[in-house]
Design a protein around this motif. Structure first.
Motif, PDB file in Angstrom:
ATOM      1  N   TYR A 253       0.860  -1.178   0.000  1.00  0.00           N
ATOM      2  CA  TYR A 253       0.000   0.000   0.000  1.00  0.00           C
ATOM      3  C   TYR A 253       0.900   1.233   0.000  1.00  0.00           C
ATOM      4  O   TYR A 253       1.146   1.857   1.026  1.00  0.00           O
ATOM      5  CB  TYR A 253      -0.940  -0.029   1.205  1.00  0.00           C
ATOM      6  N   GLN A 254       1.404   1.552  -1.215  1.00  0.00           N
ATOM      7  CA  GLN A 254       2.361   2.640  -1.358  1.00  0.00           C
ATOM      8  C   GLN A 254       1.600   3.964  -1.479  1.00  0.00           C
ATOM      9  O   GLN A 254       1.526   4.591  -2.525  1.00  0.00           O
ATOM     10  CB  GLN A 254       3.243   2.395  -2.593  1.00  0.00           C
ATOM     11  N   THR A 255       1.049   4.360  -0.342  1.00  0.00           N
ATOM     12  CA  THR A 255       0.283   5.601  -0.296  1.00  0.00           C
ATOM     13  C   THR A 255       0.595   6.333   1.000  1.00  0.00           C
ATOM     14  O   THR A 255       0.832   5.691   2.027  1.00  0.00           O
ATOM     15  CB  THR A 255      -1.238   5.327  -0.388  1.00  0.00           C
ATOM     16  N   SER A 256       0.623   7.651   0.928  1.00  0.00           N
ATOM     17  CA  SER A 256       0.875   8.429   2.145  1.00  0.00           C
ATOM     18  C   SER A 256      -0.412   8.694   2.911  1.00  0.00           C
ATOM     19  O   SER A 256      -0.402   8.788   4.136  1.00  0.00           O
ATOM     20  CB  SER A 256       1.557   9.765   1.797  1.00  0.00           C
ATOM     21  N   THR A 257      -1.535   8.784   2.200  1.00  0.00           N
ATOM     22  CA  THR A 257      -2.783   9.153   2.874  1.00  0.00           C
ATOM     23  C   THR A 257      -3.936   8.270   2.414  1.00  0.00           C
ATOM     24  O   THR A 257      -3.850   7.581   1.396  1.00  0.00           O
ATOM     25  CB  THR A 257      -3.090  10.650   2.613  1.00  0.00           C
ATOM     26  N   PHE A 258      -5.012   8.269   3.176  1.00  0.00           N
ATOM     27  CA  PHE A 258      -6.196   7.461   2.901  1.00  0.00           C
ATOM     28  C   PHE A 258      -7.425   8.369   2.908  1.00  0.00           C
ATOM     29  O   PHE A 258      -7.454   9.375   3.615  1.00  0.00           O
ATOM     30  CB  PHE A 258      -6.348   6.358   3.965  1.00  0.00           C
ATOM     31  N   VAL A 259      -8.427   8.010   2.139  1.00  0.00           N
ATOM     32  CA  VAL A 259      -9.606   8.862   2.013  1.00  0.00           C
ATOM     33  C   VAL A 259     -10.754   8.351   2.883  1.00  0.00           C
ATOM     34  O   VAL A 259     -10.782   7.181   3.281  1.00  0.00           O
ATOM     35  CB  VAL A 259     -10.070   8.967   0.539  1.00  0.00           C
ATOM     36  N   PHE A 260     -11.695   9.257   3.167  1.00  0.00           N
ATOM     37  CA  PHE A 260     -12.854   8.948   4.011  1.00  0.00           C
ATOM     38  C   PHE A 260     -14.135   9.041   3.188  1.00  0.00           C
ATOM     39  O   PHE A 260     -14.210   9.783   2.197  1.00  0.00           O
ATOM     40  CB  PHE A 260     -12.932   9.928   5.183  1.00  0.00           C
ATOM     41  N   ASP A 261     -15.157   8.316   3.634  1.00  0.00           N
ATOM     42  CA  ASP A 261     -16.448   8.355   2.952  1.00  0.00           C
ATOM     43  C   ASP A 261     -17.182   9.646   3.258  1.00  0.00           C
ATOM     44  O   ASP A 261     -17.850  10.226   2.406  1.00  0.00           O
ATOM     45  CB  ASP A 261     -17.319   7.163   3.386  1.00  0.00           C
ATOM     46  N   ASN A 262     -17.059  10.095   4.505  1.00  0.00           N
ATOM     47  CA  ASN A 262     -17.766  11.293   4.963  1.00  0.00           C
ATOM     48  C   ASN A 262     -17.201  11.683   6.327  1.00  0.00           C
ATOM     49  O   ASN A 262     -16.333  10.987   6.870  1.00  0.00           O
ATOM     50  CB  ASN A 262     -19.283  11.054   5.045  1.00  0.00           C
ATOM     51  N   ILE A 263     -17.713  12.778   6.908  1.00  0.00           N
ATOM     52  CA  ILE A 263     -17.207  13.261   8.201  1.00  0.00           C
ATOM     53  C   ILE A 263     -17.503  12.257   9.320  1.00  0.00           C
ATOM     54  O   ILE A 263     -16.713  12.096  10.258  1.00  0.00           O
ATOM     55  CB  ILE A 263     -17.787  14.649   8.543  1.00  0.00           C
ATOM     56  N   GLU A 264     -18.611  11.539   9.204  1.00  0.00           N
ATOM     57  CA  GLU A 264     -18.926  10.530  10.210  1.00  0.00           C
ATOM     58  C   GLU A 264     -17.862   9.426  10.212  1.00  0.00           C
ATOM     59  O   GLU A 264     -17.463   8.915  11.266  1.00  0.00           O
ATOM     60  CB  GLU A 264     -20.317   9.929   9.949  1.00  0.00           C
ATOM     61  N   HIS A 265     -17.415   9.074   9.007  1.00  0.00           N
ATOM     62  CA  HIS A 265     -16.342   8.084   8.871  1.00  0.00           C
ATOM     63  C   HIS A 265     -15.055   8.613   9.508  1.00  0.00           C
ATOM     64  O   HIS A 265     -14.339   7.893  10.215  1.00  0.00           O
ATOM     65  CB  HIS A 265     -16.123   7.769   7.386  1.00  0.00           C
ATOM     66  N   VAL A 266     -14.756   9.907   9.279  1.00  0.00           N
ATOM     67  CA  VAL A 266     -13.588  10.541   9.898  1.00  0.00           C
ATOM     68  C   VAL A 266     -13.630  10.383  11.407  1.00  0.00           C
ATOM     69  O   VAL A 266     -12.645   9.992  12.051  1.00  0.00           O
ATOM     70  CB  VAL A 266     -13.510  12.043   9.532  1.00  0.00           C
ATOM     71  N   GLU A 267     -14.783  10.672  12.005  1.00  0.00           N
ATOM     72  CA  GLU A 267     -14.921  10.619  13.464  1.00  0.00           C
ATOM     73  C   GLU A 267     -14.671   9.211  13.987  1.00  0.00           C
ATOM     74  O   GLU A 267     -13.986   9.019  14.997  1.00  0.00           O
ATOM     75  CB  GLU A 267     -16.317  11.102  13.867  1.00  0.00           C
ATOM     76  N   LYS A 268     -15.192   8.214  13.304  1.00  0.00           N
ATOM     77  CA  LYS A 268     -14.995   6.826  13.745  1.00  0.00           C
ATOM     78  C   LYS A 268     -13.522   6.423  13.706  1.00  0.00           C
ATOM     79  O   LYS A 268     -13.022   5.766  14.616  1.00  0.00           O
ATOM     80  CB  LYS A 268     -15.816   5.873  12.854  1.00  0.00           C
ATOM     81  N   VAL A 269     -12.849   6.838  12.631  1.00  0.00           N
ATOM     82  CA  VAL A 269     -11.441   6.461  12.495  1.00  0.00           C
ATOM     83  C   VAL A 269     -10.579   7.222  13.500  1.00  0.00           C
ATOM     84  O   VAL A 269      -9.719   6.641  14.177  1.00  0.00           O
ATOM     85  CB  VAL A 269     -10.947   6.721  11.051  1.00  0.00           C
TER      86      VAL A 269
END
Length: 394
Positions: free
Chosen positions: A31-47
């Motif tokens: 997984y040669q990536t520096s960052t990961f994306v979120f589905d929405n702000i609710e997803h952000v909060e869970k992570v």
């Protein structure tokens, strides 16, 4: 792999800590990536609140790094691990995580040069003091521990004189005093020794060495049975100091782990033959190898290790110039720092890996200027022996 079944080391080194790979790939993806994306702000909060195991940023975690950490956790029989950019990032981060101004750390008299420098030069700048002791004399350990002692740190076998320390005994004394025990297990690897099962609190490795096995990665790892400590080490120290391992290096280390058991068996077989050859050579004064029956720590090594590893140090009859002739004369062995590679490596520690030690006090630390260290490789053992025999004909 059936997670309810107890598997062999060799099986776990290939399968532990993983699941089904994406797109049914046999090998895990990088997984040669520096960052990961979120589905929405609710997803952000869970992570962000650790309600989800999803990822944010590779400095905090990454699927390839997590797999490497999970596999090392299984092999060391811990509860969690943290991958680092180098062995020294792991060692220094662990020490900083367990010590605060006013504390002191007890270390064995023989340590890898950079570890010695961290303890004697870096930590004191943060008002952390140290005590250097011969930890093979466990009878005196209790007297060294005071109310400010928070950590006992050592290697076993030690670098470069292969000193063997009694993990169970030291850990037992430390536990009575509420002191943490941190052990560098680089030389032995989890194939031959698992310090957490003997009472240690944290195990560190330069994964650059045997875990990699091919001399093409720089990395480190720390493993513990304390999950809360691992969380703190990862997010309060590794993340904030920034010593993160790259996903590609984690993938290479996973590849190295697959053959760790096979390699260590062959490394040790070669090392035993080389040690016996050196022992019988007329120009060799002393051989340091735990597998030799007359080696001081042999009996303890037999109790706490399932094998003796592939590191050997020795002294030639003569002086420093004679030792230099030996390391300058080898043809097959490579003059280099590091260890654990397929190639046989040779060096003079006092001039290379341990040059930070004061020359006039080497004996106090169990070293000499003329000590030669060999990382016995996977070449044909007779070829290694003939190379050394030729170099020793001075």
């Amino acid at each position: 792999m059936d997670k309810n079944k107890k598997h062999s080391f060799e099986t776990m080194a290939i399968h532990a800590g993983g699941g089904k790979n994406a797109n049914n790939a046999l090998n895990p993806p990088i997984y040669q990536t520096s960052t990961f994306v979120f589905d929405n702000i609710e997803h952000v909060e869970k992570v962000m609140s650790f309600e989800s195991d999803d990822y944010v940023y590779t400095r905090g975690n990454n699927p390839t790094l997590r797999l490497f950490e999970n596999r090392m956790t299984a092999l060391e029989e811990g509860k969690g691990a943290v991958a680092f950019a180098s062995g020294m990032a792991a060692i220094s981060s662990v020490l900083f995580s367990l010590l605060k101004p006013g504390d002191n750390v007890i270390v064995n008299k023989t340590l890898y040069g950079s570890s010695y420098n961290v303890v004697t030069h870096v930590l004191p700048q943060y008002n952390v003091s140290y005590k250097i002791a011969d930890l093979s004399d466990t009878d005196k350990l209790s007297e060294l521990i005071d109310e400010n002692t928070k950590v006992i740190y050592f290697e076993t076998p030690s670098n470069p004189n292969l000193m063997i320390l009694d993990i169970k005994k030291i850990a037992s004394i430390a536990k009575e005093k509420g002191v943490k025990v941190v052990i560098d297990n680089t030389f032995a690897t989890p194939y031959f020794q698992r310090p957490l099962t003997l009472g240690a609190d944290v195990v560190v490795h330069s994964a650059t060495k045997y875990i990699c096995g091919h001399g093409d990665v720089v990395g480190g790892v720390a493993v513990s049975k304390d999950e809360d400590y691992i969380q703190s080490l990862k997010f309060d120290y590794m993340c904030e100091f920034g010593g993160v391992m790259s996903p590609f290096n984690a993938w290479l280390l996973l590849r190295g782990l697959k053959t760790l058991g096979v390699r260590m068996k062959e490394h040790e077989k070669n090392a035993m033959a080389v040690a016996k050859f050196l022992k019988s050579h007329p120009n060799v004064k002393e051989v340091y190898y735990p597998g030799l029956e007359d080696f001081k720590g042999h009996e303890i090594a037999k109790e706490q290790m399932s094998g003796f590893g592939a590191m050997i140090s020795f002294e030639v009859k003569g002086n420093l110039e004679d030792a230099k002739k030996v390391v300058n004369s080898v043809k097959l062995a490579q003059l280099a720092v590091s260890l654990g590679d397929c190639e046989t490596l040779i060096e003079l520690p006092a001039a290379m890996t341990h040059r930070g030690y004061p020359k006039e006090e080497l004996a106090k630390f169990g070293l000499t200027e003329s000590m030669i260290r060999i990382s016995v490789g996977l070449e044909g053992v007779q070829d290694i022996i003939e190379d050394l025999d030729s170099a020793l004909s001075f």
